[in-house]
Motif scaffolding. Structure first.
Motif, PDB file in Angstrom:
ATOM      1  N   LEU A  33       0.840  -1.191   0.000  1.00 39.78           N
ATOM      2  CA  LEU A  33       0.000   0.000   0.000  1.00 39.78           C
ATOM      3  C   LEU A  33       0.879   1.247   0.000  1.00 39.78           C
ATOM      4  O   LEU A  33       1.791   1.366   0.807  1.00 39.78           O
ATOM      5  CB  LEU A  33      -0.912  -0.012   1.240  1.00 39.78           C
ATOM      6  N   THR A  37       0.199   4.816   6.703  1.00 40.01           N
ATOM      7  CA  THR A  37      -0.645   4.360   7.802  1.00 40.01           C
ATOM      8  C   THR A  37       0.035   4.681   9.125  1.00 40.01           C
ATOM      9  O   THR A  37       1.251   4.873   9.179  1.00 40.01           O
ATOM     10  CB  THR A  37      -0.921   2.839   7.737  1.00 40.01           C
ATOM     11  N   ASN A  53      -3.635  -0.666  11.873  1.00 38.38           N
ATOM     12  CA  ASN A  53      -2.932   0.290  11.026  1.00 38.38           C
ATOM     13  C   ASN A  53      -3.987   1.129  10.333  1.00 38.38           C
ATOM     14  O   ASN A  53      -4.746   0.615   9.512  1.00 38.38           O
ATOM     15  CB  ASN A  53      -2.036  -0.421  10.011  1.00 38.38           C
ATOM     16  N   ALA A  54      -4.043   2.393  10.691  1.00 41.19           N
ATOM     17  CA  ALA A  54      -5.059   3.306  10.165  1.00 41.19           C
ATOM     18  C   ALA A  54      -4.487   4.093   9.001  1.00 41.19           C
ATOM     19  O   ALA A  54      -3.430   4.715   9.121  1.00 41.19           O
ATOM     20  CB  ALA A  54      -5.520   4.249  11.263  1.00 41.19           C
ATOM     21  N   GLU A  55      -5.203   4.078   7.877  1.00 39.14           N
ATOM     22  CA  GLU A  55      -4.760   4.799   6.697  1.00 39.14           C
ATOM     23  C   GLU A  55      -4.954   6.300   6.902  1.00 39.14           C
ATOM     24  O   GLU A  55      -6.051   6.754   7.235  1.00 39.14           O
ATOM     25  CB  GLU A  55      -5.558   4.328   5.486  1.00 39.14           C
ATOM     26  N   ILE A  56      -3.881   7.045   6.719  1.00 41.57           N
ATOM     27  CA  ILE A  56      -3.937   8.502   6.837  1.00 41.57           C
ATOM     28  C   ILE A  56      -4.906   9.034   5.772  1.00 41.57           C
ATOM     29  O   ILE A  56      -4.864   8.630   4.621  1.00 41.57           O
ATOM     30  CB  ILE A  56      -2.534   9.118   6.673  1.00 41.57           C
ATOM     31  N   LYS A  58      -8.257   8.716   6.054  1.00 41.78           N
ATOM     32  CA  LYS A  58      -9.518   7.977   6.170  1.00 41.78           C
ATOM     33  C   LYS A  58     -10.166   8.339   7.502  1.00 41.78           C
ATOM     34  O   LYS A  58      -9.474   8.633   8.471  1.00 41.78           O
ATOM     35  CB  LYS A  58      -9.211   6.478   6.134  1.00 41.78           C
ATOM     36  N   VAL A  63     -11.958   3.209   9.300  1.00 39.54           N
ATOM     37  CA  VAL A  63     -10.794   2.467   9.796  1.00 39.54           C
ATOM     38  C   VAL A  63     -11.256   1.317  10.691  1.00 39.54           C
ATOM     39  O   VAL A  63     -10.789   0.181  10.555  1.00 39.54           O
ATOM     40  CB  VAL A  63      -9.824   3.397  10.563  1.00 39.54           C
ATOM     41  N   ASP A  66     -12.890  -1.364   8.506  1.00 36.41           N
ATOM     42  CA  ASP A  66     -11.877  -2.056   7.701  1.00 36.41           C
ATOM     43  C   ASP A  66     -11.091  -3.073   8.518  1.00 36.41           C
ATOM     44  O   ASP A  66     -10.528  -4.013   7.964  1.00 36.41           O
ATOM     45  CB  ASP A  66     -10.887  -1.058   7.092  1.00 36.41           C
ATOM     46  N   ASN A  67     -11.037  -2.868   9.837  1.00 39.80           N
ATOM     47  CA  ASN A  67     -10.236  -3.722  10.713  1.00 39.80           C
ATOM     48  C   ASN A  67     -11.095  -4.563  11.662  1.00 39.80           C
ATOM     49  O   ASN A  67     -10.593  -5.068  12.673  1.00 39.80           O
ATOM     50  CB  ASN A  67      -9.248  -2.863  11.506  1.00 39.80           C
ATOM     51  N   VAL A 125      -7.913  10.527   9.991  1.00 41.24           N
ATOM     52  CA  VAL A 125      -6.621  10.087  10.533  1.00 41.24           C
ATOM     53  C   VAL A 125      -5.502  10.981  10.009  1.00 41.24           C
ATOM     54  O   VAL A 125      -5.428  11.274   8.812  1.00 41.24           O
ATOM     55  CB  VAL A 125      -6.347   8.616  10.147  1.00 41.24           C
ATOM     56  N   GLU A 127      -1.101  11.905  10.583  1.00 41.23           N
ATOM     57  CA  GLU A 127       0.178  11.319  11.009  1.00 41.23           C
ATOM     58  C   GLU A 127       0.379  11.441  12.512  1.00 41.23           C
ATOM     59  O   GLU A 127       0.912  10.542  13.155  1.00 41.23           O
ATOM     60  CB  GLU A 127       1.331  12.024  10.296  1.00 41.23           C
TER      61      GLU A 127
END
Length: 141
Positions: A33, A37, A53-56, A58, A63, A66-67, A125, A127
């Motif tokens: 990817l 994240t 692991n959270a996608e920046i 989103k 999140v 998705d998890n 999300v 950084e």
């Protein structure tokens, strides 16, 4: 009838009937990817901690879904319920954008609202969220 062909402004584009869309790759050739994240810990109502692991970029409701984290989101993130209510650490809460009136109205319907409560569908999300913990309050059921 033959679709109209359009000259694309993008060198790598996908022709789609009468509309030309840019080609967007979310994965590298290796399958990794490309989007960044950050690790975030969801603390469930029973105290169980789930690091994901959270996608920046989103929102936290997506999140969680998705998890496979149990965060309802009954309205699908349309800001029409309070079932994605989360409680943030004070230092993270201070970094969040100010709440809109509609979000405040929905939080009035939530259980266990605190000074650092927000709706997960409204929080994107960043950084700076790396390593943070968010608590999913008991929904009363």
């Amino acid at each position: 009838h033959t679709p109209l062909l359009q000259k694309s402004l993008f060198p790598n584009s996908v022709q789609c009937s009468r509309v030309t869309l840019p080609e967007i790759r979310l994965y590298s050739n290796s399958g990794t990817l490309l989007a960044g994240t950050v690790p975030i810990v969801f603390i469930e109502a029973d105290g169980t901690e789930r690091e994901v692991n959270a996608e920046i970029g989103k929102n936290l409701l997506d999140v969680a879904h998705d998890n496979n984290v149990e965060l309802e989101g009954a309205c699908g993130g349309e800001l029409a319920c309070s079932t994605c209510h989360l409680i943030f650490e004070p230092q993270i809460y201070a970094m969040l954008p100010e709440k809109e009136d509609d979000e405040d109205d929905m939080l009035d319907l939530a259980f266990e609202v605190t000074e650092t409560s927000r709706l997960g569908c409204q929080i994107i999300v960043q950084e700076e969220f790396a390593g943070t913990k968010v608590r999913i309050p008991d929904d009363g059921f």
